[in-house]
Scaffold this motif. Structure first.
Motif, PDB file in Angstrom:
ATOM      1  N   VAL A   1       0.671  -1.018   0.088  1.00 20.08           N
ATOM      2  CA  VAL A   1       0.092   0.122   0.015  1.00 20.08           C
ATOM      3  C   VAL A   1       0.943   1.254   0.006  1.00 20.08           C
ATOM      4  N   GLY A   2       0.524   2.169  -0.711  1.00 18.58           N
ATOM      5  CA  GLY A   2       1.422   3.372  -0.837  1.00 18.58           C
ATOM      6  C   GLY A   2       1.387   3.997  -2.402  1.00 18.58           C
ATOM      7  N   GLY A   3       2.779   4.039  -2.661  1.00 13.46           N
ATOM      8  CA  GLY A   3       2.958   4.580  -4.272  1.00 13.46           C
ATOM      9  C   GLY A   3       3.903   5.743  -4.466  1.00 13.46           C
TER      10      GLY A   3
ATOM     11  N   GLU B   1       0.356  13.399 -12.047  1.00 13.35           N
ATOM     12  CA  GLU B   1      -0.400  12.462 -12.717  1.00 13.35           C
ATOM     13  C   GLU B   1       0.592  11.628 -13.566  1.00 13.35           C
ATOM     14  N   ARG B   2       1.519  12.067 -14.278  1.00 11.30           N
ATOM     15  CA  ARG B   2       2.406  11.476 -15.351  1.00 11.30           C
ATOM     16  C   ARG B   2       3.334  10.413 -14.548  1.00 11.30           C
ATOM     17  N   THR B   3       3.567  10.832 -13.138  1.00  8.35           N
ATOM     18  CA  THR B   3       4.442  10.002 -12.430  1.00  8.35           C
ATOM     19  C   THR B   3       3.661   8.778 -11.811  1.00  8.35           C
ATOM     20  N   TRP B   4       2.301   9.024 -11.277  1.00  8.65           N
ATOM     21  CA  TRP B   4       1.543   8.057 -11.102  1.00  8.65           C
ATOM     22  C   TRP B   4       1.193   6.993 -12.158  1.00  8.65           C
ATOM     23  N   ARG B   5       0.951   7.491 -13.345  1.00  8.34           N
ATOM     24  CA  ARG B   5       0.654   6.640 -14.343  1.00  8.34           C
ATOM     25  C   ARG B   5       1.990   5.570 -14.651  1.00  8.34           C
ATOM     26  N   LEU B   6       3.316   6.198 -14.565  1.00 11.20           N
ATOM     27  CA  LEU B   6       4.275   5.403 -14.794  1.00 11.20           C
ATOM     28  C   LEU B   6       4.381   4.397 -13.421  1.00 11.20           C
TER      29      LEU B   6
ATOM     30  N   ALA C   1      -3.849  -1.036  -2.667  1.00 15.07           N
ATOM     31  CA  ALA C   1      -4.346   0.361  -2.409  1.00 15.07           C
ATOM     32  C   ALA C   1      -3.257   1.288  -2.653  1.00 15.07           C
ATOM     33  N   CYS C   2      -3.663   2.443  -2.951  1.00 14.87           N
ATOM     34  CA  CYS C   2      -2.789   3.696  -3.045  1.00 14.87           C
ATOM     35  C   CYS C   2      -3.184   4.700  -2.293  1.00 14.87           C
ATOM     36  N   ARG C   3      -2.056   5.429  -2.050  1.00 15.48           N
ATOM     37  CA  ARG C   3      -2.337   6.618  -1.090  1.00 15.48           C
ATOM     38  C   ARG C   3      -1.616   8.002  -1.446  1.00 15.48           C
TER      39      ARG C   3
ATOM     40  N   ILE D   1      -7.360   7.522 -12.134  1.00 15.66           N
ATOM     41  CA  ILE D   1      -6.538   6.521 -12.630  1.00 15.66           C
ATOM     42  C   ILE D   1      -6.433   5.275 -11.644  1.00 15.66           C
ATOM     43  N   VAL D   2      -6.404   5.738 -10.302  1.00 10.62           N
ATOM     44  CA  VAL D   2      -6.628   4.568  -9.320  1.00 10.62           C
ATOM     45  C   VAL D   2      -7.628   3.696  -9.399  1.00 10.62           C
ATOM     46  N   HIS D   3      -8.701   4.425  -9.464  1.00 13.77           N
ATOM     47  CA  HIS D   3     -10.139   3.715  -9.408  1.00 13.77           C
ATOM     48  C   HIS D   3     -10.022   2.967 -10.735  1.00 13.77           C
TER      49      HIS D   3
END
Length: 354
Positions: A136-138, A179-184, A195-197, A229-231
């Motif tokens: 969990v994290g990210g 947004e771009r970092t989370w997509r990567l 789960a992400c946070r 994106i997470v959802h």
């Protein structure tokens, strides 16, 4: 230190974060200090991370969470750690004070710089993940923390007053990088995360750290693309934010957060969080840091057992842990006592009356 008799199952935690009461109470910590882990396990985890192989370090790290009764392993890699500028997250004036300063920041390259540095850590984490567990994290840091890092908390209002278009553009650029970092991150490592946070401390004991208008107009809009994106990948999203943030909680719930973590009894008892929000989102934490640090282990165990049972019965989705984290200053024996109390409560749920 004891070793749990309960097999891990990340699905318990996912149920809780989706605001459904799981059959067994899951545990959750935002972070646990490697120094405290080392005191409890006898392994030099700080040295392993600093000087050893990442596989050895993450094997020790993940094994600790598995043996302590957790169903998930928390891990994030902070975006601010790769921004090639002196940061002001802990106070002072940051390097961005104007639009010209902002234009010198390497916005376009930041996601790839982050990924290249973070990827070996995520790879080692997932290679050493115990059976039945997920992470969990990210991507560490939220938009407000990043703006503090770049500008400085005391100087953000000046930027807003002197050049509001630049101030607004700063948050838009931060949001684009996030947004771009989370997509990567999710494209490469999302399968290992249940789960992400985002951690983004927005308040202190009596109020927000900035005006509600800034949070609503500049901060919260940067969350929405990440949450979407997470959802879209079928994962729940957790907001970690310290401080008194009640006045903007409805705004966060409206954009889709699934759970909230961080609570302090001096701000509000955990019962208030349950009363006001458990019908809408999951709640994580519940054990006040002051209680954990200042109470003798045997008394602490009894209080923790009582609170665990009470909150589990009162809330819909709930995972027990501290209201913040386990930093270096937490006495290892107190943390161990808290974990032992959790174990007793959970064993009773598996074998009632035994």
């Amino acid at each position: 230190m004891f070793v749990t008799e309960i097999d891990p199952d990340y699905k318990r935690f996912v149920l809780a974060v989706r605001n459904v009461r799981p059959p067994v109470l899951p545990l959750y910590e935002h972070t646990v200090s490697p120094e405290v882990i080392g005191k409890l396990t006898g392994e030099n985890l700080p040295q392993a991370f600093a000087e050893g192989s990442l596989d050895d370090a993450f094997r020790m790290y993940c094994t600790f969470f598995r043996n302590s009764g957790y169903d998930v392993v928390p891990f994030e890699f902070c975006l601010t750690s790769v921004i090639p500028l002196p940061g002001a997250l802990c106070g002072g004036k940051g390097v961005i004070q104007s639009r010209s300063d902002m234009d010198r920041c390497p916005w376009k390259s930041l996601p790839r710089i982050w990924f290249d540095k973070a990827a070996p850590h995520f790879e080692a984490l997932l290679r050493n993940m115990p059976e039945g567990m997920m992470a969990v994290g990210g991507v560490g840091n939220g938009p407000f923390e990043i703006s503090e890092f770049l500008v400085g908390l005391e100087y953000l209002p000046f930027l807003d007053a002197d050049d509001k278009p630049a101030h607004d553009d700063l948050y838009a650029r931060i949001g684009d990088v996030l947004e771009r970092t989370w997509r990567l991150f999710l494209s490469e490592f999302g399968e290992g995360y249940c789960a992400c946070r985002i951690g983004d401390d927005l308040g202190f004991r009596s109020s927000l750290l900035t005006m509600p208008r800034i949070v609503r107009e500049n901060v919260i809009p940067q969350y929405k693309p990440v949450i979407d994106i997470v959802h879209s990948l079928g994962k729940p999203f957790i907001l970690h934010s310290c401080g008194c943030i009640f006045e903007i909680m409805d705004d966060f719930i409206e954009i889709g957060i699934d759970a909230k973590h961080s609570n302090e009894d001096a701000i509000a008892p955990f019962e208030k969080w349950i009363e006001d929000f458990s019908g809408r989102i999951a709640l994580l934490g519940g054990i006040d840091m002051d209680l954990l640090v200042r109470t003798k282990p045997e008394k602490l165990k009894e209080i923790v057992k009582s609170k665990s049972r009470m909150y589990y019965s009162a809330a819909n989705g709930f995972a027990i842990g501290t209201g913040n984290s386990i930093p270096d200053y937490v006495p290892a024996e107190n943390y161990a006592a808290m974990l032992e109390a959790f174990e007793e409560v959970r064993k009773d749920m598996i074998s009632p009356g035994s």
